[in-house]
Design a protein around this motif. Structure first.
Motif, PDB file in Angstrom:
ATOM      1  N   ALA A  56      -3.564 126.302  58.026  1.00 17.67           N
ATOM      2  CA  ALA A  56      -3.687 125.053  58.788  1.00 17.67           C
ATOM      3  C   ALA A  56      -3.665 125.367  60.280  1.00 17.67           C
ATOM      4  O   ALA A  56      -4.450 124.795  61.055  1.00 17.67           O
ATOM      5  CB  ALA A  56      -2.558 124.091  58.409  1.00 17.67           C
ATOM      6  N   GLY A  57      -2.813 126.289  60.686  1.00 19.72           N
ATOM      7  CA  GLY A  57      -2.773 126.704  62.096  1.00 19.72           C
ATOM      8  C   GLY A  57      -4.063 127.373  62.535  1.00 19.72           C
ATOM      9  O   GLY A  57      -4.558 127.136  63.634  1.00 19.72           O
ATOM     10  N   LEU A  58      -4.631 128.198  61.655  1.00 12.05           N
ATOM     11  CA  LEU A  58      -5.906 128.846  61.961  1.00 12.05           C
ATOM     12  C   LEU A  58      -7.027 127.807  62.075  1.00 12.05           C
ATOM     13  O   LEU A  58      -7.879 127.900  62.954  1.00 12.05           O
ATOM     14  CB  LEU A  58      -6.242 129.874  60.876  1.00 12.05           C
ATOM     15  N   GLY A  59      -6.984 126.804  61.214  1.00 12.66           N
ATOM     16  CA  GLY A  59      -7.956 125.713  61.302  1.00 12.66           C
ATOM     17  C   GLY A  59      -7.813 124.950  62.605  1.00 12.66           C
ATOM     18  O   GLY A  59      -8.804 124.620  63.268  1.00 12.66           O
ATOM     19  N   ALA A  64     -10.008 124.183  68.339  1.00 10.54           N
ATOM     20  CA  ALA A  64      -9.871 124.280  69.793  1.00 10.54           C
ATOM     21  C   ALA A  64     -10.872 125.255  70.406  1.00 10.54           C
ATOM     22  O   ALA A  64     -11.341 125.039  71.520  1.00 10.54           O
ATOM     23  CB  ALA A  64      -8.441 124.704  70.153  1.00 10.54           C
ATOM     24  N   VAL A  65     -11.202 126.327  69.683  1.00 15.58           N
ATOM     25  CA  VAL A  65     -12.069 127.359  70.280  1.00 15.58           C
ATOM     26  C   VAL A  65     -13.528 127.253  69.859  1.00 15.58           C
ATOM     27  O   VAL A  65     -14.368 127.980  70.376  1.00 15.58           O
ATOM     28  CB  VAL A  65     -11.541 128.789  69.994  1.00 15.58           C
ATOM     29  N   LEU A  66     -13.822 126.383  68.924  1.00 17.56           N
ATOM     30  CA  LEU A  66     -15.207 126.174  68.496  1.00 17.56           C
ATOM     31  C   LEU A  66     -15.634 124.757  68.865  1.00 17.56           C
ATOM     32  O   LEU A  66     -15.818 123.898  68.001  1.00 17.56           O
ATOM     33  CB  LEU A  66     -15.347 126.388  66.987  1.00 17.56           C
ATOM     34  N   PRO A  67     -15.810 124.484  70.154  1.00 16.46           N
ATOM     35  CA  PRO A  67     -16.089 123.115  70.578  1.00 16.46           C
ATOM     36  C   PRO A  67     -17.437 122.578  70.111  1.00 16.46           C
ATOM     37  O   PRO A  67     -17.663 121.382  70.137  1.00 16.46           O
ATOM     38  CB  PRO A  67     -16.023 123.189  72.107  1.00 16.46           C
ATOM     39  N   ARG A  68     -18.323 123.442  69.668  1.00 14.81           N
ATOM     40  CA  ARG A  68     -19.630 122.955  69.213  1.00 14.81           C
ATOM     41  C   ARG A  68     -19.546 122.244  67.877  1.00 14.81           C
ATOM     42  O   ARG A  68     -20.403 121.453  67.537  1.00 14.81           O
ATOM     43  CB  ARG A  68     -20.616 124.117  69.112  1.00 14.81           C
ATOM     44  N   LEU A 103      -7.667 120.941  56.778  1.00 13.30           N
ATOM     45  CA  LEU A 103      -6.701 119.970  57.291  1.00 13.30           C
ATOM     46  C   LEU A 103      -6.325 120.294  58.736  1.00 13.30           C
ATOM     47  O   LEU A 103      -6.340 119.416  59.605  1.00 13.30           O
ATOM     48  CB  LEU A 103      -5.454 119.959  56.403  1.00 13.30           C
ATOM     49  N   GLY A 104      -6.022 121.541  59.019  1.00 16.12           N
ATOM     50  CA  GLY A 104      -5.682 121.937  60.380  1.00 16.12           C
ATOM     51  C   GLY A 104      -6.833 121.696  61.341  1.00 16.12           C
ATOM     52  O   GLY A 104      -6.639 121.207  62.457  1.00 16.12           O
ATOM     53  N   PHE A 105      -8.044 122.033  60.895  1.00 18.26           N
ATOM     54  CA  PHE A 105      -9.226 121.840  61.731  1.00 18.26           C
ATOM     55  C   PHE A 105      -9.430 120.359  62.052  1.00 18.26           C
ATOM     56  O   PHE A 105      -9.643 119.982  63.208  1.00 18.26           O
ATOM     57  CB  PHE A 105     -10.469 122.411  61.039  1.00 18.26           C
ATOM     58  N   CYS A 106      -9.350 119.520  61.041  1.00 20.80           N
ATOM     59  CA  CYS A 106      -9.607 118.086  61.231  1.00 20.80           C
ATOM     60  C   CYS A 106      -8.523 117.402  62.055  1.00 20.80           C
ATOM     61  O   CYS A 106      -8.828 116.593  62.941  1.00 20.80           O
ATOM     62  CB  CYS A 106      -9.746 117.394  59.875  1.00 20.80           C
ATOM     63  N   ILE A 107      -7.266 117.724  61.784  1.00 17.37           N
ATOM     64  CA  ILE A 107      -6.166 117.118  62.543  1.00 17.37           C
ATOM     65  C   ILE A 107      -6.267 117.499  64.010  1.00 17.37           C
ATOM     66  O   ILE A 107      -6.127 116.661  64.905  1.00 17.37           O
ATOM     67  CB  ILE A 107      -4.797 117.525  61.949  1.00 17.37           C
ATOM     68  N   ASN A 108      -6.531 118.778  64.289  1.00 19.28           N
ATOM     69  CA  ASN A 108      -6.612 119.179  65.693  1.00 19.28           C
ATOM     70  C   ASN A 108      -7.876 118.647  66.362  1.00 19.28           C
ATOM     71  O   ASN A 108      -7.852 118.315  67.542  1.00 19.28           O
ATOM     72  CB  ASN A 108      -6.496 120.692  65.860  1.00 19.28           C
ATOM     73  N   SER A 109      -8.973 118.539  65.636  1.00 18.66           N
ATOM     74  CA  SER A 109     -10.184 117.929  66.199  1.00 18.66           C
ATOM     75  C   SER A 109      -9.892 116.495  66.635  1.00 18.66           C
ATOM     76  O   SER A 109     -10.278 116.074  67.730  1.00 18.66           O
ATOM     77  CB  SER A 109     -11.318 117.920  65.167  1.00 18.66           C
ATOM     78  N   LEU A 110      -9.195 115.777  65.777  1.00 16.53           N
ATOM     79  CA  LEU A 110      -8.833 114.390  66.080  1.00 16.53           C
ATOM     80  C   LEU A 110      -7.867 114.338  67.267  1.00 16.53           C
ATOM     81  O   LEU A 110      -8.029 113.519  68.180  1.00 16.53           O
ATOM     82  CB  LEU A 110      -8.212 113.749  64.840  1.00 16.53           C
ATOM     83  N   ARG A 111      -6.890 115.228  67.285  1.00 15.07           N
ATOM     84  CA  ARG A 111      -5.912 115.256  68.376  1.00 15.07           C
ATOM     85  C   ARG A 111      -6.594 115.574  69.713  1.00 15.07           C
ATOM     86  O   ARG A 111      -6.300 114.946  70.725  1.00 15.07           O
ATOM     87  CB  ARG A 111      -4.811 116.281  68.077  1.00 15.07           C
ATOM     88  N   ILE A 112      -7.515 116.530  69.719  1.00 15.25           N
ATOM     89  CA  ILE A 112      -8.243 116.881  70.941  1.00 15.25           C
ATOM     90  C   ILE A 112      -9.053 115.684  71.435  1.00 15.25           C
ATOM     91  O   ILE A 112      -9.061 115.362  72.620  1.00 15.25           O
ATOM     92  CB  ILE A 112      -9.144 118.118  70.695  1.00 15.25           C
TER      93      ILE A 112
END
Length: 195
Positions: A56-59, A64-68, A103-112
């Motif tokens: 989840a942390g890696l996601g 954060a690092v794959l803004p595209r 899950l990590g990817f989606c949650i952080n995308s939403l948070r950003i």
């Protein structure tokens, strides 16, 4: 010298702060309910929760690092619900690993996306300070109380350990409701936050 009058934020900014707080609630749910599912219900060891948490942390890092790779808020929340269902109901390690990363990817995308919207909503430094203070306060209150509230409901007097699965999905549903409210609330004009 006169003290500045208290600043009231527009409703749409409070809704953004609530959505951000619900992300914290969901993270608290993951950290308190998924160990119950993994260790008590699935009879997996603690290492597998560590793997899920790491993925989840890696996601989240990838978001954060794959803004595209961008998800709109509805896509992100749909995938969060799907990932939650996969993590707590499917007892397949590979599905769990993929779901944890997602899950990590989606949650952080939403948070950003939320933080960007909050930052852009501040027409001046004073409003920015109020937004930062209130969003931090509510996020910490909600994310800190989530584990206590949710694990209380997994006691034998309420839902029992099996309730951890349902509560994880409920936490995603609460986040989805907050995202829906955010998307249905019109943005305030910049003048509304400067008065």
């Amino acid at each position: 010298s006169t003290a500045a009058a208290p600043l009231d934020l527009p409703r749409n900014l409070y809704i953004l702060i609530i959505v951000l707080s619900m992300i914290g609630f969901h993270i608290g749910a993951f950290n308190s309910l998924v160990p119950i599912v993994f260790q008590k219900l699935n009879e997996w060891n603690a290492t597998l929760f560590g793997v899920a948490s790491g993925l989840a942390g890696l996601g989240a890092f990838s978001a954060a690092v794959l803004p595209r790779i961008k998800l709109n808020s509805y896509g992100a929340i749909a995938l969060v619900i799907l990932a939650d269902v996969a993590i707590v109901y499917f007892q397949n390690l590979y599905v769990m690993m993929a779901a944890a990363f997602l899950l990590g990817f989606c949650i952080n995308s939403l948070r950003i996306q939320l933080r960007k919207t909050l930052i852009e909503s501040a027409p001046n430094d004073r409003v920015a300070d109020v937004i930062a203070a209130k969003s931090s306060l509510y996020y910490l209150l909600v994310s800190g109380s989530a584990p206590m509230i949710l694990t209380f409901f997994t006691t034998s007097g309420f839902l029992g350990l099996e309730g951890a699965r349902l509560l994880m999905i409920v936490s995603a549903g609460l986040l989805a409701t907050a995202v829906l409210a955010w998307n249905l609330t019109p943005a305030a004009s910049p003048a509304a936050t400067t008065e």
